[in-house]
Design a protein around this motif. Structure first.
Motif, short mmCIF file in Angstrom:
data_model
loop_
_atom_site.label_atom_id
_atom_site.label_comp_id
_atom_site.label_asym_id
_atom_site.label_seq_id
_atom_site.Cartn_x
_atom_site.Cartn_y
_atom_site.Cartn_z
N GLN A 171 0.83 -1.20 0.00
CA GLN A 171 0.00 0.00 0.00
C GLN A 171 0.87 1.26 0.00
N VAL A 172 1.43 1.59 1.12
CA VAL A 172 2.29 2.77 1.24
C VAL A 172 3.73 2.30 1.17
N ALA A 173 4.46 2.82 0.20
CA ALA A 173 5.85 2.43 0.04
C ALA A 173 6.68 2.98 1.21
N PRO A 174 7.61 2.18 1.73
CA PRO A 174 8.50 2.71 2.77
C PRO A 174 9.29 3.90 2.23
N GLU A 175 9.74 4.74 3.14
CA GLU A 175 10.56 5.87 2.72
C GLU A 175 11.78 5.37 1.97
N LEU A 176 12.18 6.13 1.00
CA LEU A 176 13.39 5.80 0.26
C LEU A 176 14.02 7.11 -0.19
N TYR A 177 14.95 7.56 0.59
CA TYR A 177 15.67 8.77 0.22
C TYR A 177 17.12 8.62 0.67
N GLY A 178 17.96 9.39 0.04
CA GLY A 178 19.37 9.33 0.39
C GLY A 178 20.19 10.08 -0.63
N GLN A 179 21.48 9.92 -0.49
CA GLN A 179 22.42 10.58 -1.38
C GLN A 179 22.92 9.57 -2.41
N THR A 180 22.82 9.96 -3.67
CA THR A 180 23.30 9.09 -4.73
C THR A 180 24.83 9.13 -4.77
N LEU A 181 25.41 8.21 -5.49
CA LEU A 181 26.86 8.18 -5.64
C LEU A 181 27.39 9.45 -6.30
N SER A 182 26.55 10.14 -7.07
CA SER A 182 26.97 11.39 -7.71
C SER A 182 26.79 12.59 -6.79
N GLY A 183 26.26 12.36 -5.57
CA GLY A 183 26.15 13.43 -4.58
C GLY A 183 24.79 14.11 -4.52
N ASP A 184 23.84 13.70 -5.34
CA ASP A 184 22.51 14.31 -5.33
C ASP A 184 21.65 13.69 -4.23
N GLN A 185 20.83 14.53 -3.58
CA GLN A 185 19.84 14.05 -2.62
C GLN A 185 18.60 13.66 -3.41
N ILE A 186 18.04 12.51 -3.08
CA ILE A 186 16.89 12.02 -3.84
C ILE A 186 15.85 11.47 -2.87
N ASP A 187 14.59 11.78 -3.13
CA ASP A 187 13.46 11.28 -2.34
C ASP A 187 12.49 10.61 -3.32
N VAL A 188 12.50 9.30 -3.33
CA VAL A 188 11.71 8.54 -4.29
C VAL A 188 10.21 8.78 -4.12
N ILE A 189 9.75 8.82 -2.88
CA ILE A 189 8.31 9.01 -2.65
C ILE A 189 7.86 10.36 -3.19
N GLU A 190 8.65 11.40 -2.94
CA GLU A 190 8.31 12.72 -3.46
C GLU A 190 8.29 12.71 -4.99
N LEU A 191 9.30 12.10 -5.59
CA LEU A 191 9.35 12.00 -7.05
C LEU A 191 8.15 11.25 -7.62
N SER A 192 7.69 10.25 -6.90
CA SER A 192 6.60 9.39 -7.40
C SER A 192 5.27 10.13 -7.50
N HIS A 193 5.16 11.28 -6.85
CA HIS A 193 3.93 12.07 -6.95
C HIS A 193 3.91 12.88 -8.25
N GLN A 194 5.06 12.97 -8.92
CA GLN A 194 5.14 13.67 -10.21
C GLN A 194 4.96 12.69 -11.37
N GLN A 195 5.59 11.51 -11.23
CA GLN A 195 5.48 10.46 -12.25
C GLN A 195 6.01 9.17 -11.64
N PRO A 196 5.64 8.03 -12.24
CA PRO A 196 6.11 6.75 -11.69
C PRO A 196 7.64 6.68 -11.67
N VAL A 197 8.18 6.06 -10.63
CA VAL A 197 9.62 5.91 -10.47
C VAL A 197 9.94 4.42 -10.41
N VAL A 198 10.92 4.01 -11.19
CA VAL A 198 11.40 2.63 -11.16
C VAL A 198 12.46 2.56 -10.08
N VAL A 199 12.28 1.65 -9.11
CA VAL A 199 13.27 1.44 -8.06
C VAL A 199 13.85 0.05 -8.26
#
Length: 166
Positions: free
Chosen positions: A37-65
């Motif tokens: 139902q509700v995806a667990p939180e998934l955020y962190g720093q990528t190897l390239s140094g960017d901060q990413i929040d998958v749940i936030e991104l998923s409200h804009q468009q589907p995200v492949v994890v």
């Protein structure tokens, strides 16, 4: 001759249906503990140094994890498809139990992978998501797990999952 061909096609279809049923049952068993139902939180720093929040991104468009590991034999078949897909759709990957950032970065450079990766050296994110099998691919849409599969996936299968969850 025609009867033999018809019988062969029928038998082939039966075997294909049995194989699909077994694959679906195995997939269901491998993913039964993953929250749907509700995806667990998934955020962190990528190897390239960017901060990413998958749940936030998923409200804009589907995200492949994509949960994978450098030591995973099946991932060697799936990672090129995920890398290709990352050129067209948002993809975030989690490298579990694959060592320090430098090792994962070197592996990705050697393999020429361009997808965003969060390194999970102690598999904390894998545990939070109840991931038992690599590779595991989830499609997150509007903060929910819209689709999940484990094991080897073909490029058309992966693309179909994305299209079905747009």
């Amino acid at each position: 001759m025609k009867k033999r061909l018809i019988r062969f096609v029928k038998e082939l279809l039966i075997y294909v249906l049995i194989a699909i049923t077994i694959a679906l049952l195995v997939d269901w068993y491998r993913t039964k503990d993953i929250p749907k139902q509700v995806a667990p939180e998934l955020y962190g720093q990528t190897l390239s140094g960017d901060q990413i929040d998958v749940i936030e991104l998923s409200h804009q468009q589907p995200v492949v994890v994509y949960f994978w590991a450098t030591w995973c034999p099946a991932c060697k078949f799936v990672s090129p498809s995920v890398d290709w897909l990352s050129q067209y759709y948002p993809v975030v990957t989690v490298a579990g139990a694959s060592g320090p950032n430098e090792r994962v970065t070197a592996f990705m450079q050697h393999s020429d992978y361009q997808f965003d990766t969060i390194n999970d050296p102690k598999s904390a994110l894998f545990q939070q998501w109840s991931i038992q099998v690599t590779p595991t691919i989830a499609i997150i849409r509007d903060g929910q797990v819209a689709s999940i599969t484990t094991g080897i996936t073909t490029p058309p299968g992966l693309l179909a999952r994305v299209w079905l969850n747009q």
